[in-house]
Design a protein around this motif. Structure first.
Motif, PDB file in Angstrom:
ATOM      1  N   UNK A 297     -10.832 -11.433   2.112  1.00 20.24           N
ATOM      2  CA  UNK A 297     -10.584 -12.396   1.052  1.00 20.24           C
ATOM      3  C   UNK A 297     -10.770 -11.725  -0.315  1.00 20.24           C
ATOM      4  N   UNK A 298     -11.860 -10.993  -0.406  1.00 22.11           N
ATOM      5  CA  UNK A 298     -12.173 -10.274  -1.634  1.00 22.11           C
ATOM      6  C   UNK A 298     -11.121  -9.215  -1.942  1.00 22.11           C
ATOM      7  N   UNK A 299     -10.739  -8.481  -0.920  1.00 18.43           N
ATOM      8  CA  UNK A 299      -9.759  -7.411  -1.116  1.00 18.43           C
ATOM      9  C   UNK A 299      -8.429  -7.956  -1.608  1.00 18.43           C
ATOM     10  N   UNK A 300      -8.048  -9.120  -1.096  1.00 20.12           N
ATOM     11  CA  UNK A 300      -6.771  -9.701  -1.522  1.00 20.12           C
ATOM     12  C   UNK A 300      -6.814 -10.008  -3.013  1.00 20.12           C
ATOM     13  N   UNK A 301      -7.937 -10.569  -3.463  1.00 16.17           N
ATOM     14  CA  UNK A 301      -8.089 -10.879  -4.891  1.00 16.17           C
ATOM     15  C   UNK A 301      -8.029  -9.600  -5.730  1.00 16.17           C
ATOM     16  N   UNK A 302      -8.799  -8.603  -5.313  1.00 17.08           N
ATOM     17  CA  UNK A 302      -8.840  -7.341  -6.059  1.00 17.08           C
ATOM     18  C   UNK A 302      -7.465  -6.690  -6.103  1.00 17.08           C
ATOM     19  N   UNK A 303      -6.805  -6.715  -4.942  1.00 17.45           N
ATOM     20  CA  UNK A 303      -5.506  -6.058  -4.840  1.00 17.45           C
ATOM     21  C   UNK A 303      -4.499  -6.676  -5.820  1.00 17.45           C
ATOM     22  N   UNK A 304      -4.431  -7.972  -5.840  1.00 19.94           N
ATOM     23  CA  UNK A 304      -3.482  -8.656  -6.723  1.00 19.94           C
ATOM     24  C   UNK A 304      -3.773  -8.281  -8.178  1.00 19.94           C
ATOM     25  N   UNK A 305      -5.043  -8.374  -8.514  1.00 21.39           N
ATOM     26  CA  UNK A 305      -5.470  -8.107  -9.874  1.00 21.39           C
ATOM     27  C   UNK A 305      -5.165  -6.663 -10.298  1.00 21.39           C
ATOM     28  N   UNK A 306      -5.541  -5.727  -9.443  1.00 19.24           N
ATOM     29  CA  UNK A 306      -5.397  -4.323  -9.805  1.00 19.24           C
ATOM     30  C   UNK A 306      -3.947  -3.865  -9.813  1.00 19.24           C
ATOM     31  N   UNK A 307      -3.166  -4.418  -8.917  1.00 21.90           N
ATOM     32  CA  UNK A 307      -1.759  -4.042  -8.915  1.00 21.90           C
ATOM     33  C   UNK A 307      -1.141  -4.459 -10.251  1.00 21.90           C
ATOM     34  N   UNK A 308      -1.576  -5.616 -10.692  1.00 24.52           N
ATOM     35  CA  UNK A 308      -1.100  -6.106 -11.982  1.00 24.52           C
ATOM     36  C   UNK A 308      -1.552  -5.184 -13.114  1.00 24.52           C
ATOM     37  N   UNK A 309      -2.843  -4.857 -13.116  1.00 28.33           N
ATOM     38  CA  UNK A 309      -3.385  -3.977 -14.156  1.00 28.33           C
ATOM     39  C   UNK A 309      -2.667  -2.632 -14.177  1.00 28.33           C
ATOM     40  N   UNK A 310      -2.444  -2.117 -12.986  1.00 28.05           N
ATOM     41  CA  UNK A 310      -1.831  -0.797 -12.884  1.00 28.05           C
ATOM     42  C   UNK A 310      -0.413  -0.808 -13.418  1.00 28.05           C
ATOM     43  N   UNK A 311       0.351  -1.843 -13.056  1.00 28.20           N
ATOM     44  CA  UNK A 311       1.746  -1.859 -13.491  1.00 28.20           C
ATOM     45  C   UNK A 311       1.847  -2.169 -14.986  1.00 28.20           C
ATOM     46  N   UNK A 312       0.876  -2.897 -15.510  1.00 28.33           N
ATOM     47  CA  UNK A 312       0.889  -3.183 -16.944  1.00 28.33           C
ATOM     48  C   UNK A 312       0.657  -1.900 -17.756  1.00 28.33           C
ATOM     49  N   UNK A 313      -0.056  -0.952 -17.151  1.00 30.52           N
ATOM     50  CA  UNK A 313      -0.230   0.351 -17.786  1.00 30.52           C
ATOM     51  C   UNK A 313      -1.144   0.343 -18.994  1.00 30.52           C
ATOM     52  N   UNK A 314      -1.933  -0.721 -19.146  1.00 30.56           N
ATOM     53  CA  UNK A 314      -2.800  -0.818 -20.324  1.00 30.56           C
ATOM     54  C   UNK A 314      -4.199  -0.264 -20.067  1.00 30.56           C
ATOM     55  N   UNK A 315      -4.553  -0.167 -18.775  1.00 28.88           N
ATOM     56  CA  UNK A 315      -5.926   0.218 -18.473  1.00 28.88           C
ATOM     57  C   UNK A 315      -5.998   1.721 -18.246  1.00 28.88           C
ATOM     58  N   UNK A 316      -6.919   2.343 -18.935  1.00 35.05           N
ATOM     59  CA  UNK A 316      -6.975   3.799 -18.938  1.00 35.05           C
ATOM     60  C   UNK A 316      -7.236   4.377 -17.542  1.00 35.05           C
TER      61      UNK A 316
END
Lengths: 492, 617
Positions: A297-316
């Motif tokens: 359950x936790x991994x699904x939340x993290x995955x969605x969030x991080x995939x978004x962060x990664x594709x946005x390209x804003x996080x160092x």
């Protein structure tokens, strides 16, 4: 088991196991390297042609071997054996008449008949001519498929014996329960799992579940065969019914839980795991399954969030270190590593923060420190590493503590290419002097080695070490100044 | 160095006949489907098949294209399809899928399934269920004995282990019995038969039945092999779980020897390509180092390199005629030796690198401590750390099993905490692996005070078998107590070395584990052969959970040639390791025996652990 400490020490210090150590790479490996050099130096004389040598001794997958050929078929995406093209056209012509005729002039049955009557066919006798005419493989002459004997008057034990020989044999005439059970017992008595299964298949078809289960409950060998058969054929429903009937609740729970492995979609898998939580596991396993669900359950939340962060390209951090794989279905420790890597500074309230994971899954200190250390060292965040081991006591003094032992800390740091300055700081914290010296020597932390020898007042070792450091280096200077010091009372 | 055989060692029977037999039978079966056909081979059968046949033989018998049986769809244009498979349900589904697709498309082809080594009724049932029974003809290829070396026969059935010891399925027992039957037909009856283990006993009984059916035909034949010893793998799990340190075992643990050959990667060949190498007595360099403790191998190889250098150097100062001689007679041999030598040196180097990296020394120390039974706490925390650091899951599992078996199960507190940490490090789904390990008895929790087992024993003696079956239902597994400590003491498995153990001059079988432990399986075999039975070993047998047997009057001894009485066939049910093979080869040289090994598959600790895993990696 009750040996004293002295005994143990004697044991390890006795020379019994000193004959050879894998750590001692210097001697053994250099010996090897030498022989390798010697052998390699011979190359120029021998490298002219190896091909006949290939034939002589390397039969691993030479051209023409079967594994090789299959690989070829696979890589070329199609058939490779020669002569296929003309064949293909021939076949495509002959395979479309309304009534397909066999390509060969022999039908399968005529072939069988021909063989048993005439005894041999030309091509066969050729192929078999180098077999010594012995009777050690009688079945060679009579393929089993030929025995289509449905005679129904075989006795019980004859029936089992025929089954054992792989012959077709009808079981339909065993209709009373007593006969069926006798048949099963006879099969069990000859120890042949294949026959036991054959009888079970028949019983499964001709008996009601309740009766079958009831009878098998007191026949453990047969029961094990049925369970395995149901597992192999994937008859999950009957398997679960059986476990339920037998009151084997744990096995029931486990085989239900096992189904999650075939569910690929993370959401569906999560829902399935949720449904597993109430199953009759042992207390201990129930907690593990609950954790499994929470983790995914936790991994699904993290995955969605991080995939978004990664594709946005804003996080160092994601820009510098793009993710290599999704975190879904990874073990807890891997997840913790991931969160220490990407989400180290997040407040405890977020699902992806390491502290949150630690609390939710009651990760022991030791495990937490080990994982955090590996993650931060990988990022070369030495300050974080430092903070990990710094504790303040109630008077406000800071000191260094490591639940895993500082020698392990040093090894992990070294694996992550920590600079000498960082390494030596932790080597100094190793309590055992021998271990400290070993690590310092291994990782070339000269200062630590020199200081340790000085503290040990070991002049001889210091002199010996002087030869190992570079000429006219700062280290050599340091050794010289220590050696010339009049303050130290050398022990040797 | 390198063990020469004793001059009086008996000759080994010629097992190449088995290969010929298998090949001829396969050819016969292919001829049963006359005309061009495509052959679909199961992956697990490819390597064994390669040992006895090649593509040109298949082509001679009108095999057109070769395919691997796998999940990918295949487009074959042939009119006849032949499948060469192990008798497995999923293979039947594969065939059914193909046939039914053809049917849907209105296509008629001829199909034949050849099961190796035999057909199972469950497979036929699937064919029937899928509606293709009758569309597909079935045959059996009784290829169950593959000679991997002059003294090693493998059935290449790694699944035997899981099927029998985990699932309790007895379907391979008949297969083994048939194989023994074939051997006694080819090489004469066995004069003496010994064994231990539930499965060994069943194999023995099944095999005797087969022999008795044909008693007339082989009567009067002189035996070539005097003794046969059958042993269940679960009699000795400990040996199979240890890290191997004799060269062949180490090569197996490091690179995985598969069907008698190994893939050496670029790091070994010091070139950019991998090389598949056959490892057997034919490889002269390998043959001299295979049984050696790894520490001796370096010395041997460098000596060999020096000799080689010297032989090459002789060509300096040769005249033309001598040179011609040299080139035509010696050079080829030298070149071959050269290539072998550089390969094994490369392998040693690669092993050293890997072992140094994984801190092998520490690992071995822990294993020895577990075998001797001291410092249990320390070993437990070593294992714990292994798990925490996510060192290979198989390795961690193996150490836990070793701890469990040597200690008769883990203390409940340790069991819980190690299991929890394991699941956290390697994935929660390993819950299933733990359940499997418990069922086989490889990893168990100590029962407080042993009371339960005592009660169980008492009750089962009182009631009939059937009822006892029901009672032990709670322990619905084949697992049994290991009693390793007691057995080890009785059989002296841990040499009390006061002096240094010189690995160059081994004094007993313990050398295969650096002088720290005599493999239990091999010690049992040694003791029974010495006594020609189990007399005097009653206590050991009790600790091993019984099921021992010895039949020594099968043939009047005077009818058995004296050489035959020094040939011993050892049958490992569930797999044997190269360390055990080396240990027994050593014993043979010491006592004047020669051992022949028949195993359901060559195994090692990693394979055992993988067989228990429900999680495919």
């Amino acid at each position: 088991m009750n040996r004293t400490k002295v005994d143990e020490e004697e044991y390890w210090h006795s020379s019994k196991f000193k004959a050879f150590t894998f750590d001692d790479d210097d001697d053994e490996l250099s010996q090897l390297k030498e022989s390798k050099r010697a052998v390699n130096s011979l190359r120029d004389i021998v490298d002219d042609d190896d091909d006949d040598l290939e034939r002589v001794s390397w039969s691993g997958e030479p051209v023409g071997s079967i594994s090789w050929s299959i690989k070829e078929t696979a890589s070329s995406g199609g058939p490779t054996l020669e002569g296929r093209e003309p064949l293909k056209t021939r076949n495509s012509l002959s395979s479309y008449p309304p009534l397909p005729k066999p390509v060969s002039s022999y039908s399968l049955s005529s072939f069988f008949k021909g063989r048993s009557r005439i005894g041999s066919l030309q091509s066969l006798s050729d192929a078999l001519s180098d077999v010594p005419p012995k009777n050690y493989a009688p079945e060679l002459r009579r393929p089993k498929g030929e025995y289509k004997d449905y005679s129904s008057d075989w006795s019980l034990s004859d029936t089992v014996r025929r089954l054992q020989k792989g012959k077709v044999c009808s079981l339909e005439r065993f209709r009373s329960l007593q006969e069926k059970l006798q048949l099963l017992e006879e099969a069990v008595s000859v120890h042949d799992g294949n026959v036991i299964t054959a009888v079970l298949i028949f019983l499964k078809r001709t008996l009601s579940k309740e009766i079958l289960f009831r009878e098998l409950e007191v026949r453990q060998v047969a029961l094990r065969h049925l369970i395995h058969f149901l597992k192999e054929t994937g008859d999950q429903k009957m398997l679960l019914d059986l476990f339920r009937y037998l009151d084997r609740t744990e096995e029931l729970a486990l085989s239900q839980y096992q189904e999650h492995l075939s569910i690929q979609d993370p959401e569906k898998r999560k829902e399935f795991l949720k449904s597993c939580i109430g199953l009759p596991f042992s207390v201990e396993d129930a907690a593990h399954v609950q954790d499994h669900y929470t983790l995914l359950e936790r991994q699904i939340i993290i995955e969605v969030n991080d995939r978004h962060l990664e594709s946005a390209g804003q996080t160092e951090i994601f820009r510098k270190h793009p993710r290599k794989a999704s975190i879904l279905n990874m073990p807890l420790v891997t997840t913790l590593f991931y969160s220490c890597f990407y989400h180290y500074t997040e407040p405890e309230g977020t699902f992806s923060s390491p502290i949150n994971l630690k609390k939710t899954f009651k990760i022991p200190d030791k495990q937490y420190v080990l994982t955090a250390l590996a993650a931060r060292a990988k990022l070369r965040a030495w300050q974080d590493v430092d903070a990990l081991f710094t504790t303040k006591n109630w008077l406000g003094y800071t000191r260094k503590r490591a639940p895993i032992g500082f020698h392990r800390v040093v090894e992990i740091l070294h694996k992550n290419n920590a600079p000498v300055q960082v390494l030596q700081e932790y080597i100094r914290l190793v309590e055992d002097v021998d271990t400290k010296l070993n690590l310092a020597t291994k990782f070339k932390c000269h200062d630590v080695v020199i200081e340790t020898y000085r503290d040990l007042k070991d002049r001889q070792q210091l002199l010996a070490y002087r030869c190992k450091v570079d000429k006219a280096s700062a280290e050599e200077e340091k050794i010289d100044s220590i050696l010339s010091s009049t303050q130290i009372r050398w022990k040797n | 160095m390198a063990f020469p055989h004793r001059p009086d060692a008996p000759e080994l029977p010629d097992f190449s006949m088995l290969k010929r037999l298998a090949r001829d039978q396969l050819i016969y079966l292919l001829e049963q489907l006359p005309g061009k056909k495509d052959l679909f081979i199961e992956a697990d059968l490819m390597s064994p098949l390669d040992r006895i046949a090649n593509v040109s033989i298949l082509k001679q018998h009108e095999v057109d294209k070769l395919y691997k049986v796998e999940s990918k769809p295949v487009f074959s244009t042939s009119e006849q399809l032949c499948f060469l498979v192990r008798p497995r349900i999923r293979n039947m589904r594969y065939v059914a899928n193909l046939v039914n697709t053809d049917k849907m498309a209105g296509r008629t082809r001829r199909y034949k399934v050849i099961f190796s080594p035999q057909k199972f009724y469950a497979c036929e049932m699937v064919l029937e269920e899928e509606g293709i029974y009758g569309d597909v003809s079935c045959d059996e290829w009784a290829f169950s004995l593959l000679p991997l070396d002059v003294d090693l026969l493998s059935m290449e059935l790694p699944e035997f282990f899981r099927d029998y010891f985990l699932e309790g399925n007895q379907r391979w027992i008949n297969t083994v019995a048939q194989a023994l039957h074939l051997l006694s037909n080819l090489y004469g009856p066995f004069a003496n038969c010994y064994g231990i283990g539930r499965c060994a006993k069943m194999v023995y009984e099944t095999w005797r039945e087969l022999e008795e059916e044909e008693e007339g035909e082989i009567k009067g034949r002189k035996p070539e092999i005097g003794h046969i010893f059958l042993l269940d793998r679960d009699v000795d799990f400990v040996t199979a779980l240890c890290s191997q340190v004799v060269y062949e075992g180490l090569v197996d643990d490091t690179f995985r020897i598969k069907c008698g050959s190994v893939d050496f990667g670029p790091d070994v060949t010091s070139s950019d390509k991998s090389l598949k190498v056959l490892l057997n007595a034919q490889d002269k360099v390998f043959n001299e180092i295979r049984n050696e403790h790894f520490s001796n191998v370096f010395g041997f190889l460098s000596q060999k390199a020096r000799n080689l250098q010297a032989q090459y150097d002789r060509r300096r100062g040769m005249d033309i005629k001598q040179m011609k001689n040299f080139v035509s007679q010696e050079l080829k041999g030298l070149k071959q030796e050269h290539q072998l030598l550089s390969l094994h040196i490369g392998a040693c180097e690669s092993i050293m690198k890997k072992k140094t990296k994984q801190d092998f020394q520490e690992l071995i120390k822990t294993e020895h401590a577990l075998l001797e039974g001291f410092n249990i706490r320390e070993s437990t925390s070593y294992i714990e750390e292994h798990i925490d650091r996510q060192v290979s899951p198989i390795e961690s599992l193996r150490l836990m099993c070793l701890l469990s078996i040597t200690e008769n199960g883990l203390v409940p507190k340790d069991y819980r905490s190690l299991k929890t940490q394991y699941l956290q490090s390697y994935g929660p789904e390993h819950l299933l692996t733990f359940s499997n390990l418990r069922r086989t008895g490889l990893l168990t929790e100590q029962v407080p005070g042993d009371t339960l087992t005592a009660v169980e024993n008492k009750v089962s003696k009182l009631v009939t078998d059937k009822a006892a079956g029901k009672l032990t239902d709670a322990f619905s597994s084949l697992a049994k107590r290991s009693n390793f400590r007691g057995i080890s003491k009785k059989l002296g498995l841990i040499p009390r070395g006061d002096s240094e153990y010189d690995l160059k001059v081994p004094r007993d079988m313990a050398y295969v584990f650096s002088g720290a432990y005599v493999p239990l399986s091999c010690r049992i075999i040694e003791q029974v052969l010495e006594r020609r039975g189990w007399l005097g070993l009653e206590e050991v047998v009790r600790l091993l959970n019984g099921n021992e047997f010895a039949v020594t009057d099968m043939i009047p001894e005077e009818n058995a040639p004296s050489d035959s009485l020094r040939l011993v066939l050892v049958v490992f049910l569930g797999g044997c390791t190269f360390s055990e093979i080396s240990a027994l080869r050593f014993l043979g040289r010491e006592r004047g025996y020669r051992f022949i090994f028949l195993t359901t598959a060559v195994t090692n600790s990693a394979r055992l652990m993988e067989a228990m895993s429900e999680v495919k990696t």
